[in-house]
Design a protein around this motif. Structure first.
Motif, PDB file in Angstrom:
ATOM      1  N   GLU A  12       1.135  -1.321  -0.026  1.00 61.62           N
ATOM      2  CA  GLU A  12       0.242  -0.324  -0.148  1.00 61.62           C
ATOM      3  C   GLU A  12       1.016   1.058   0.060  1.00 61.62           C
ATOM      4  O   GLU A  12       1.796   1.214   0.767  1.00 61.62           O
ATOM      5  CB  GLU A  12      -0.607   0.147   1.253  1.00 61.62           C
ATOM      6  N   ASN A  22      -4.138   5.295  -2.137  1.00 62.65           N
ATOM      7  CA  ASN A  22      -6.106   5.382  -1.477  1.00 62.65           C
ATOM      8  C   ASN A  22      -6.419   6.383  -2.362  1.00 62.65           C
ATOM      9  O   ASN A  22      -5.633   7.608  -2.661  1.00 62.65           O
ATOM     10  CB  ASN A  22      -5.101   5.928   0.019  1.00 62.65           C
ATOM     11  N   GLU A  73      -7.794   1.757  -3.316  1.00 60.60           N
ATOM     12  CA  GLU A  73      -8.769   1.975  -2.032  1.00 60.60           C
ATOM     13  C   GLU A  73      -9.096   3.118  -1.984  1.00 60.60           C
ATOM     14  O   GLU A  73      -9.322   4.521  -2.239  1.00 60.60           O
ATOM     15  CB  GLU A  73      -7.955   2.223  -0.895  1.00 60.60           C
ATOM     16  N   ASP A 114     -11.623   0.175   2.101  1.00 59.00           N
ATOM     17  CA  ASP A 114     -11.089   0.559   3.034  1.00 59.00           C
ATOM     18  C   ASP A 114     -11.948   0.556   4.336  1.00 59.00           C
ATOM     19  O   ASP A 114     -12.929   1.031   4.370  1.00 59.00           O
ATOM     20  CB  ASP A 114     -10.010   1.793   3.081  1.00 59.00           C
ATOM     21  N   LYS A 163     -10.838  -4.231   3.591  1.00 61.95           N
ATOM     22  CA  LYS A 163      -9.403  -4.158   4.461  1.00 61.95           C
ATOM     23  C   LYS A 163     -10.337  -4.445   6.086  1.00 61.95           C
ATOM     24  O   LYS A 163     -10.615  -2.996   5.986  1.00 61.95           O
ATOM     25  CB  LYS A 163      -8.863  -3.094   3.997  1.00 61.95           C
ATOM     26  N   GLU A 201      -6.076  -5.391   8.242  1.00 61.42           N
ATOM     27  CA  GLU A 201      -5.133  -4.483   8.937  1.00 61.42           C
ATOM     28  C   GLU A 201      -4.173  -3.931  10.154  1.00 61.42           C
ATOM     29  O   GLU A 201      -5.485  -4.548  11.214  1.00 61.42           O
ATOM     30  CB  GLU A 201      -5.260  -2.426   8.500  1.00 61.42           C
TER      31      GLU A 201
HETATM   32 CA    CA Z   1      -6.195   2.930   2.667  1.00 63.07          CA
END
Ligand code: CA
Ligand code: C2E
Ligand code: CA
Length: 337
Positions: free
Chosen positions: A102, A161, A193, A224, A245, A281
């Motif tokens: 990420e 993101n 995301e 996310d 996530k 996460e």
């Molecule tokens: Ca993220």
């Protein structure tokens, strides 16, 4: 004002934010100062959520000055290439295989050193600079993919993101495709995301169209911070999300907290049934990882496996990880990433 009115065949709604300041000539105040203060109060009303009335207080001036200074510094930082993402590994916790990275933005501030995302993202968002920062991250992420390919990774994947500003941009898919094309990589190398709150709170058709276009273009969409919103399940059904996530708040202390185990277990089961992959996460301890495995969640990201790191350190980390895999304690560590 808030009462909707009809214009031709449409219903129109309006809103207003109000800033008030006292003007007291007897106390030596000037009209100019009073107007500036009213502006500052208006700004505070907008920042507090719009549709509000705020009366000027001197502490608002400090906040405004701080905001103006931050905005200037962020703009200067973008021009001076001070923003750059770090990359955090994502792994298959069963096999130890690296499944992606990420990209997380960092600010290399000349005086303050490395500034974490949460310290400037809100200011950037308020200043309307988020799309510029995301463009930097996207560009660097594409470059990172080319580096990873040159290090011998067969199918590197980097997650970026996406901010509200980006997903509201009707041309976002074309812009990302252009970037991907410029580096000669494929949409398959990037994952996008999105925050659950982005998809839930704004029902605008631009967002829905954009998500569908991104999927059509071959980008995988990930949800996310899953588990922190409200109508999570509806979101899963509406958008062809490829992975969720699970938020850190559900993972932290999961080894001891039975309630978290029940919630997370239910999320994993739901996702598995819908054919959506699940990543946990913020996994920090071996005990948390074991519980996550036990609940059937295959993928993980967190300090236990690797912290976000600059691209320059990534090659070493990958090599070390591969060496450790040969001896490591992953349940099925025969597969090498
Ligand atoms: Ca993220
Ligand atoms: P996020 O997308 O949920 O990213 C994960 C955050 O958790 C990152 O913080 C990461 O450094 C941190 N983290 C990862 N593993 C662990 C762990 O084991 N323990 C703990 N305590 N923390 C862990 P970071 O980098 O400060 O980012 C914060 C948030 O800022 C991100 O949350 C994301 O929402 C946003 N963000 C970061 N980079 C970007 C960007 O380039 N664009 C946009 N739009 N948002 C970004
Ligand atoms: Ca997250």
């Amino acid at each position: 004002m808030s009462k909707p009115i009809q214009f031709e065949d449409r219903i129109c709604s309006f809103g207003a934010s109000v800033g008030l300041a006292y003007f007291d000539p007897a106390a030596g105040g000037s009209i100019e100062t009073a107007l500036t203060n009213a502006d500052i109060a208006l700004n505070a009303a907008k920042q507090d959520g719009r549709g509000l009335c705020r009366i000027f207080e001197s502490k608002m001036r400090e906040a405004t000055l701080h905001h103006i200074l931050m905005t200037q510094q962020i703009k200067a930082g973008i021009t001076a290439h001070q923003f750059e993402p770090h990359y955090q590994p994502q792994i298959n916790a069963m096999t130890g295989e690296i499944i992606g990275f990420e990209a997380l933005i960092r600010w290399h501030h000349p005086d303050r050193g490395l500034v974490p995302a949460f310290e400037f993202l809100l200011a950037a968002e308020r200043a309307g600079l988020m799309d510029q920062l995301d463009a930097v991250v996207l560009d660097r992420a594409c470059f990172a993919v080319t580096q990873m390919i040159s290090w011998g990774l067969l199918q590197p994947r980097v997650s970026v993101n996406m901010s509200m500003a980006q997903i509201l941009d009707p041309d976002i898919t074309d812009k990302i495709l252009q970037n991907v094309g410029a580096y000669g990589i494929s949409p398959d190398n990037l994952r996008v995301e999105l925050l659950e709150s982005t998809l839930i709170e704004d029902e605008s058709t631009v967002i829905i169209d954009n998500v569908h276009r991104l999927i059509q273009a071959g980008f995988a969409i990930e949800l996310d911070d899953f588990g922190t919103g409200h109508s999570a399940i509806a979101t899963l059904r509406k958008f062809a999300v490829s992975r969720i996530k699970i938020d850190r708040s559900l993972v932290q202390n999961i080894s001891k907290d039975t309630e978290l185990q029940v919630i997370t277990g239910a999320i994993v089961e739901l996702a598995n049934r819908l054919g959506v992959r699940v990543l946990a996460e913020g996994v920090e301890t071996q005990a948390e990882q074991e519980m996550i495995n036990h609940l059937g969640c295959q993928y993980a990201q967190g300090y236990l496996h690797g912290r976000p790191m600059p691209l320059d350190d990534l090659k070493n980390w990958i090599n070390q990880h591969r060496t450790s895999l040969k001896t490591a304690a992953y349940p099925q560590s025969s597969v090498l990433g």
